[in-house]
Structure formats: structure tokens, C-alpha cells
Design an enzyme around this catalytic site. Structure first.
Site, PDB file in Angstrom:
ATOM      1  N   TRP A   3       0.830  -1.213   0.000  1.00 57.27           N
ATOM      2  CA  TRP A   3       0.000   0.000   0.000  1.00 57.27           C
ATOM      3  C   TRP A   3       0.864   1.263   0.000  1.00 57.27           C
ATOM      4  CZ3 TRP A   3      -0.684   4.174   3.327  1.00 57.27           C
ATOM      5  CH2 TRP A   3      -1.836   4.941   3.122  1.00 57.27           C
ATOM      6  N   SER A   8       3.047  -7.293   1.946  1.00 61.89           N
ATOM      7  CA  SER A   8       1.965  -6.586   2.627  1.00 61.89           C
ATOM      8  C   SER A   8       0.671  -6.686   1.806  1.00 61.89           C
ATOM      9  CB  SER A   8       2.386  -5.134   2.887  1.00 61.89           C
ATOM     10  OG  SER A   8       1.557  -4.546   3.855  1.00 61.89           O
ATOM     11  N   PHE A  37       1.837   6.079   8.573  1.00 60.86           N
ATOM     12  CA  PHE A  37       1.752   4.658   8.217  1.00 60.86           C
ATOM     13  C   PHE A  37       3.150   4.076   8.000  1.00 60.86           C
ATOM     14  CE2 PHE A  37       0.900   1.004   5.418  1.00 60.86           C
ATOM     15  CZ  PHE A  37      -0.106   0.384   6.142  1.00 60.86           C
ATOM     16  N   PHE A  38       4.023   4.843   7.347  1.00 60.05           N
ATOM     17  CA  PHE A  38       5.397   4.387   7.136  1.00 60.05           C
ATOM     18  C   PHE A  38       6.126   4.222   8.470  1.00 60.05           C
ATOM     19  CE2 PHE A  38       5.536   6.558   2.684  1.00 60.05           C
ATOM     20  CZ  PHE A  38       4.756   5.534   2.179  1.00 60.05           C
ATOM     21  N   ASN A  39       5.895   5.151   9.393  1.00 60.08           N
ATOM     22  CA  ASN A  39       6.549   5.077  10.710  1.00 60.08           C
ATOM     23  C   ASN A  39       6.167   3.806  11.460  1.00 60.08           C
ATOM     24  OD1 ASN A  39       7.823   7.523  10.362  1.00 60.08           O
ATOM     25  ND2 ASN A  39       6.264   8.711  11.411  1.00 60.08           N
ATOM     26  N   GLN A  56       5.458   0.977  10.304  1.00 61.00           N
ATOM     27  CA  GLN A  56       6.065  -0.213   9.700  1.00 61.00           C
ATOM     28  C   GLN A  56       7.436  -0.550  10.269  1.00 61.00           C
ATOM     29  OE1 GLN A  56       5.687  -0.625   5.465  1.00 61.00           O
ATOM     30  NE2 GLN A  56       3.993   0.803   5.384  1.00 61.00           N
ATOM     31  N   ASP A  87       7.459  -6.994  13.597  1.00 60.81           N
ATOM     32  CA  ASP A  87       6.348  -6.446  12.812  1.00 60.81           C
ATOM     33  C   ASP A  87       5.093  -6.294  13.672  1.00 60.81           C
ATOM     34  OD1 ASP A  87       4.588  -5.688  10.828  1.00 60.81           O
ATOM     35  OD2 ASP A  87       5.038  -7.358   9.494  1.00 60.81           O
ATOM     36  N   HIS A 117       8.286  -4.655   9.302  1.00 64.02           N
ATOM     37  CA  HIS A 117       7.318  -4.954   8.243  1.00 64.02           C
ATOM     38  C   HIS A 117       7.934  -5.043   6.839  1.00 64.02           C
ATOM     39  CE1 HIS A 117       3.272  -5.455   6.808  1.00 64.02           C
ATOM     40  NE2 HIS A 117       3.368  -4.414   5.994  1.00 64.02           N
TER      41      HIS A 117
END
Length: 259
Positions: free
Chosen positions: A22, A82, A143-145, A147, A207, A237
Site C-alpha cells: 500500500w 503486505s 503509516f510508514f513510521n 512499519q 512487525d 514490516h
């Protein structure tokens, strides 16, 4: 409709089809392309609405499954990360004869938490959907953080993700929102029993999006004799970003074992 873009690198006899997650695009695999293209032919997919397929407006889970399956070479190996892992899993269920292997990276057949099933709480996904509409860039960064929580290479890996996201034209709100809906609503756990090709699942032990405690449950759901699970220590992740050489070694070994 604009032709579906498909990047091919390498010239090996084994075809690997890579499906990203995503918010990103096929550039997420750049770290490992350099290594794996020496051994395999790599097919790098930009999902509809992302990267070079940004104008390709097709968002349904079933249609994305069909597009990638039809474009893939026969007897290729699917590699999905993912959200891409969820799509790759569905492809192997719907098109069982076309592929000879499945590699799932930090992914789940059901991302949303259910009774007796670890995952992301529905309210968190709902909150992301709401925030995405009101604060696009910060929501993506957040969202990236998530992961990379707990990893030592946290800042470097987050920077890589942000560079990939902002280097190309940004995916639209509709593209990102549709992807979140897939993560929130799709549940194909009961169909795992139909996967009859060798499967490798790679997890990061840190994760928080796809926790390793789903492993024994998936083992029962996909009761196939060639079904390998590997946990990479100190990875979160995106283990192919934090541990590229180990990740490639695992993939090469798995393919060599059954090819």
C-alpha cells in the site's frame, strides 16, 4: 484504457513476479533487484493507480487479481509484500495452474483483527481512512513510521519509503482509500486450503502490522506439505529493506529447493 505497465529486469529461466504494498510502487524492490536479477527474470508490477500505472483506474480486488494473473508468465513465482501479499495469495487461489510458487512477505490473508485472529484493529484502519481525507501527507508518513517500530534502522528505512513515495507522482486519494478498504474488508483465510503450490512466508519478528503469532494459525489453514515459514530477527514490516542480503539468500534457497 492505457496499457498496463510492466517492468522486466534480468534474464534467468525462472520468472519472479513482484507485487508491492500500500502507498508505494515497484521501486520499493530496488534494494534487492541488483542481487536477484543476476539469477532470475524479475517482473516488477506497479499496481493500478501507482507508479507508472498511476492513470490505470482499476481498484477492485478481483480485477487487480485478474490483471496481474493474465500478464504473468506461465509457471512463474509470485512474490507479494503486505497488501501485495494479499493480492498474490488471491491470485494463487483463483489461478492455481498458472504459478509454481508463492512467496509472501509480511502479509496476511486477513489484515483486520478478528476473534482469535491477530491483526490491525478495525478502528485504526477506520482512523487512517478518515485522516487520509483530511491530512494526506501526514497520514502516509504515519503509516510508514508504524512499519518500522522497534527496528534499529528505523530512520534510514522510513526515509527510503518516503523517497519512493514522493519521487514519483503521488497516488490519488481514491487509490489509497481503495487500498485501505481492501486491507480492512478482505478475508480469504478459508481459501488458503486451496493453495497447492510451494509457499514461503517471510516475517519480521518486530512487525506490528502482521505479527508472527499468526504463523501457527496459517499453518493449520494452509495444510500443504511444502509450506515454509521464516522469521527474520530484528526486522519489522519490510525485511527486504532492513536485511536485503539475508532476504535474497532465503529466496534463492527456497527456489533452488523445489525448482
Amino acid at each position: 484504457m492505457k496499457p498496463f505497465f510492466w517492468r522486466i529486469i534480468g534474464s534467468g529461466s525462472v520468472n519472479l513476479v513482484f507485487i508491492h504494498g500500500w502507498g508505494l510502487n515497484s521501486c520499493i524492490w530496488n534494494n534487492i533487484i541488483i542481487i536477484l536479477s543476476n539469477y532470475f527474470k524479475l517482473h516488477l508490477v506497479d499496481l493500478p493507480g501507482y507508479g507508472k500505472n498511476i492513470l490505470y483506474k482499476e481498484y477492485s480486488f478481483s480485477k487487480i487479481t485478474e490483471i496481474i494473473a493474465c500478464k504473468s508468465p506461465k509457471k512463474s513465482i509470485l512474490i507479494g509484500w503486505s497488501l501485495g501479499g494479499l493480492i498474490a495469495t488471491n491470485i494463487s487461489i483463483v489461478y492455481p495452474e498458472k504459478f509454481k510458487g508463492l512467496i509472501i512477505v509480511s502479509s496476511s490473508p486477513c489484515f483486520c483483527e478478528k476473534k482469535d485472529w491477530p491483526g490491525i484493529k478495525k478502528e485504526i484502519l477506520n482512523n487512517f481512512s478518515f485522516q487520509l481525507k483530511n491530512d494526506f501527507h501526514n497520514t502516509v508518513k504515519k503509516f510508514f513510521n508504524i512499519q518500522f517500530l522497534g527496528t534499529k534502522k528505523n530512520n534510514n528505512e522510513i526515509k527510503k519509503l518516503k523517497n519512493i513515495f514522493f519521487r514519483q507522482k503521488e497516488p490519488s486519494y481514491k487509490t489509497l482509500s481503495s487500498g485501505l478498504k481492501i486491507l480492512k474488508n478482505i478475508d480469504i483465510r478459508n481459501y488458503l486450503k486451496y493453495i497447492k503450490i510451494p509457499t514461503l512466508r517471510i516475517y519480521g519478528n518486530l512487525d506490528v502490522i502482521v505479527p508472527v503469532k499468526i504463523i501457527p494459525i496459517i499453518k493449520k489453514l494452509q495444510n500443504f506439505n511444502i509450506n515454509k515459514n521464516i522469521i527474520i530477527p530484528s526486522a519489522s514490516h519490510a525485511p527486504f529493506l532492513s536485511h536485503p542480503f539475508l532476504f535474497c539468500k532465503i529466496i534463492k534457497y527456497f527456489i533452488k529447493k523445489f525448482n
